[in-house]
Structure formats: structure tokens, C-alpha cells
Motif scaffolding. Structure first.
Motif, PDB file in Angstrom:
ATOM      1  N   MET A 155      81.431  14.650  96.402  1.00 44.50           N
ATOM      2  CA  MET A 155      82.666  14.483  95.624  1.00 44.50           C
ATOM      3  C   MET A 155      82.401  13.639  94.383  1.00 44.50           C
ATOM      4  SD  MET A 155      85.899  14.116  98.231  1.00 44.50           S
ATOM      5  CE  MET A 155      85.163  13.023  99.433  1.00 44.50           C
ATOM      6  N   GLU A 156      81.618  12.587  94.547  1.00 43.81           N
ATOM      7  CA  GLU A 156      81.306  11.735  93.401  1.00 43.81           C
ATOM      8  C   GLU A 156      80.488  12.500  92.356  1.00 43.81           C
ATOM      9  OE1 GLU A 156      79.489   7.313  92.554  1.00 43.81           O
ATOM     10  OE2 GLU A 156      80.085   7.855  94.586  1.00 43.81           O
ATOM     11  N   LEU A 157      79.529  13.288  92.811  1.00 45.46           N
ATOM     12  CA  LEU A 157      78.755  14.115  91.877  1.00 45.46           C
ATOM     13  C   LEU A 157      79.654  15.098  91.132  1.00 45.46           C
ATOM     14  CD1 LEU A 157      75.507  14.907  93.903  1.00 45.46           C
ATOM     15  CD2 LEU A 157      75.643  13.703  91.722  1.00 45.46           C
ATOM     16  N   THR A 158      80.586  15.712  91.853  1.00 42.46           N
ATOM     17  CA  THR A 158      81.511  16.656  91.215  1.00 42.46           C
ATOM     18  C   THR A 158      82.347  15.969  90.146  1.00 42.46           C
ATOM     19  OG1 THR A 158      81.637  17.963  93.247  1.00 42.46           O
ATOM     20  CG2 THR A 158      83.415  18.268  91.665  1.00 42.46           C
ATOM     21  N   LYS A 159      82.841  14.784  90.451  1.00 40.59           N
ATOM     22  CA  LYS A 159      83.642  14.038  89.464  1.00 40.59           C
ATOM     23  C   LYS A 159      82.809  13.659  88.245  1.00 40.59           C
ATOM     24  CE  LYS A 159      86.728  12.063  92.918  1.00 40.59           C
ATOM     25  NZ  LYS A 159      87.119  10.829  93.646  1.00 40.59           N
ATOM     26  N   MET A 160      81.589  13.215  88.474  1.00 43.34           N
ATOM     27  CA  MET A 160      80.723  12.819  87.364  1.00 43.34           C
ATOM     28  C   MET A 160      80.377  14.016  86.476  1.00 43.34           C
ATOM     29  SD  MET A 160      78.200  10.213  89.416  1.00 43.34           S
ATOM     30  CE  MET A 160      77.308   9.518  88.032  1.00 43.34           C
ATOM     31  N   ILE A 161      80.062  15.131  87.105  1.00 47.77           N
ATOM     32  CA  ILE A 161      79.740  16.341  86.334  1.00 47.77           C
ATOM     33  C   ILE A 161      80.971  16.811  85.569  1.00 47.77           C
ATOM     34  CG2 ILE A 161      79.064  18.778  86.502  1.00 47.77           C
ATOM     35  CD1 ILE A 161      77.333  17.953  88.941  1.00 47.77           C
ATOM     36  N   GLY A 162      82.130  16.794  86.228  1.00 55.32           N
ATOM     37  CA  GLY A 162      83.377  17.190  85.565  1.00 55.32           C
ATOM     38  C   GLY A 162      83.688  16.303  84.369  1.00 55.32           C
ATOM     39  N   SER A 163      83.463  15.011  84.504  1.00 52.99           N
ATOM     40  CA  SER A 163      83.706  14.093  83.383  1.00 52.99           C
ATOM     41  C   SER A 163      82.771  14.382  82.221  1.00 52.99           C
ATOM     42  CB  SER A 163      83.509  12.645  83.833  1.00 52.99           C
ATOM     43  OG  SER A 163      84.461  12.288  84.789  1.00 52.99           O
ATOM     44  N   LEU A 164      81.518  14.663  82.530  1.00 51.59           N
ATOM     45  CA  LEU A 164      80.568  14.975  81.469  1.00 51.59           C
ATOM     46  C   LEU A 164      80.929  16.289  80.776  1.00 51.59           C
ATOM     47  CD1 LEU A 164      78.053  14.238  79.893  1.00 51.59           C
ATOM     48  CD2 LEU A 164      76.672  15.182  81.744  1.00 51.59           C
ATOM     49  N   ILE A 165      81.362  17.266  81.553  1.00 48.45           N
ATOM     50  CA  ILE A 165      81.810  18.536  80.970  1.00 48.45           C
ATOM     51  C   ILE A 165      82.990  18.299  80.031  1.00 48.45           C
ATOM     52  CG2 ILE A 165      82.938  20.755  81.477  1.00 48.45           C
ATOM     53  CD1 ILE A 165      81.218  20.876  84.045  1.00 48.45           C
ATOM     54  N   SER A 166      83.976  17.535  80.486  1.00 52.48           N
ATOM     55  CA  SER A 166      85.156  17.247  79.656  1.00 52.48           C
ATOM     56  C   SER A 166      84.772  16.532  78.369  1.00 52.48           C
ATOM     57  CB  SER A 166      86.156  16.388  80.430  1.00 52.48           C
ATOM     58  OG  SER A 166      86.621  17.067  81.553  1.00 52.48           O
ATOM     59  N   SER A 167      83.882  15.569  78.490  1.00 48.93           N
ATOM     60  CA  SER A 167      83.435  14.824  77.318  1.00 48.93           C
ATOM     61  C   SER A 167      82.742  15.739  76.309  1.00 48.93           C
ATOM     62  CB  SER A 167      82.494  13.708  77.761  1.00 48.93           C
ATOM     63  OG  SER A 167      81.913  13.076  76.664  1.00 48.93           O
ATOM     64  N   LEU A 168      81.880  16.603  76.808  1.00 42.92           N
ATOM     65  CA  LEU A 168      81.185  17.532  75.916  1.00 42.92           C
ATOM     66  C   LEU A 168      82.151  18.525  75.279  1.00 42.92           C
ATOM     67  CD1 LEU A 168      77.989  18.217  78.055  1.00 42.92           C
ATOM     68  CD2 LEU A 168      78.084  17.005  75.869  1.00 42.92           C
ATOM     69  N   GLN A 169      83.125  18.992  76.048  1.00 44.36           N
ATOM     70  CA  GLN A 169      84.110  19.932  75.506  1.00 44.36           C
ATOM     71  C   GLN A 169      84.966  19.261  74.429  1.00 44.36           C
ATOM     72  OE1 GLN A 169      85.922  21.242  79.181  1.00 44.36           O
ATOM     73  NE2 GLN A 169      84.744  23.158  79.172  1.00 44.36           N
ATOM     74  N   ARG A 170      85.332  18.002  74.654  1.00 51.67           N
ATOM     75  CA  ARG A 170      86.104  17.274  73.631  1.00 51.67           C
ATOM     76  C   ARG A 170      85.299  17.114  72.352  1.00 51.67           C
ATOM     77  NH1 ARG A 170      87.785  14.141  77.960  1.00 51.67           N
ATOM     78  NH2 ARG A 170      86.199  12.568  77.494  1.00 51.67           N
TER      79      ARG A 170
END
Length: 185
Positions: A155-170
């Protein structure tokens, strides 16, 4: 010499880490350093910091370090699986966990759009690991503590990856907005 000290201090202000270390050494140790000692100390601290930066970008990602920790934990905890089930459970479980790190490594060498794609692939590999976690737990090869630990790490890995994806998309959308503004002028 004064010019050198001013130039060096400006450089150090840009690198806050060094400034904090030098302030600690200068003020808390109550030592007065000559300009030569100061520059030597600065050289040592800068080399110490530069040596910690890795050649490969992905090695600096916290997600990558967390993935390696999870893989190591898996190697230690999958030994409980009996031999007849190792090919069908242990090997693909480890392969899925390893592919998380491999996708991070491969994607970090690409442009932002491609990196996002590889991060999504890493997220898919995390979901595969969740399925394998459930299977191993339901077959009573793991106790509840092992299952919970695995799920929490995933779950923590999923959250971290999701945050990085969001940051890159922004950052991609903001760079596109800037390009659109430049085109309209």
C-alpha cells in the motif's frame, strides 16, 4: 582572500546542507578557523555530499529503496513455501516484486511521459504482489503478521508511486500551459 570567502559562502548558501554542517562545526565547537582551514573543511564536506549522489537517477528514489527492502523481505519470508508450490507461487511472486524496481529503473531513464508509463507498470506489479500475498496467506504459508506487513508495504509503495505519477503529470501540464502561452504571443 576575502573575495574567495565571499564567493565560497555564496556557493554554500545555495547548498543549505553544507551551510548547516559548517555552522555546526564553527559555532557549536567554538573553533576559529583560518581561511585555509575553512576552505579545506568546505572541500571535505562537499566531496562527502557529492559521493552520496548516485550515478543512476533511480537509485536516489525513496520508492526504489523501499522496493529493494520489500524484495529482501520477500526472499526471507517466502522460504516457508513447500517445494511443490515454489514454481507456481514463489517464483512469480518474486518476479512481480522485482519488476517494480525494474520498471522504476527503466522509466527513470526516459522522458516524463514514458516515465509515467513505467510507473503505471510498476503499480500493476504492486497489484500482482497483493494477489500473491493473498494466495500465500490463504494457503497458510504465512501468518497474519506476514500478510499484514506485506500488504502495508505494498500500500505504501502504491501511494508513493501514485504521488510521483501525479507530480510528473502536474509538471507536464504546467510545461504544456507555458508552451501554449508562448505560442499565443
Amino acid at each position: 582572500m576575502v573575495f574567495f570567502a565571499i564567493k565560497m559562502s555564496r556557493y554554500l548558501i545555495k547548498r543549505c546542507f553544507f551551510v548547516k554542517k559548517i555552522k555546526y562545526l564553527l559555532f557549536f565547537d567554538k573553533k576559529k578557523l583560518s581561511l585555509r582551514e575553512f576552505s579545506h573543511l568546505t572541500y571535505i564536506i562537499m566531496n562527502e555530499q557529492e559521493n552520496t549522489v548516485s550515478f543512476f537517477r533511480f537509485e536516489d528514489l525513496r520508492i526504489y529503496a523501499k522496493t529493494l527492502d520489500y524484495i529482501t523481505w520477500l526472499y526471507k519470508n517466502l522460504s516457508a513455501i513447500p517445494a511443490p508450490h515454489q514454481l507456481s507461487l514463489e517464483d512469480p511472486f518474486l518476479r512481480s516484486a522485482q519488476s517494480i524496481g525494474l520498471h522504476l529503473a527503466e522509466g527513470s531513464a526516459r522522458n516524463k511521459t514514458q516515465f509515467i508509463y513505467y510507473l503505471k507498470m510498476a503499480k500493476s506489479a504492486v497489484r500482482e504482489c497483493v494477489v500473491y500475498t493473498e494466495i500465500v496467506a490463504q494457503m497458510n504459508f504465512w501468518d497474519n503478521d506476514q500478510k499484514d506487513y506485506s500488504r502495508n508495504q505494498l500500500m505504501e509503495l502504491t501511494k508513493m508511486i501514485g504521488s510521483l505519477i501525479s507530480s510528473l503529470q502536474r509538471s507536464l501540464s504546467s510545461s504544456r500551459d507555458e508552451d501554449d502561452a508562448d505560442d499565443s504571443m
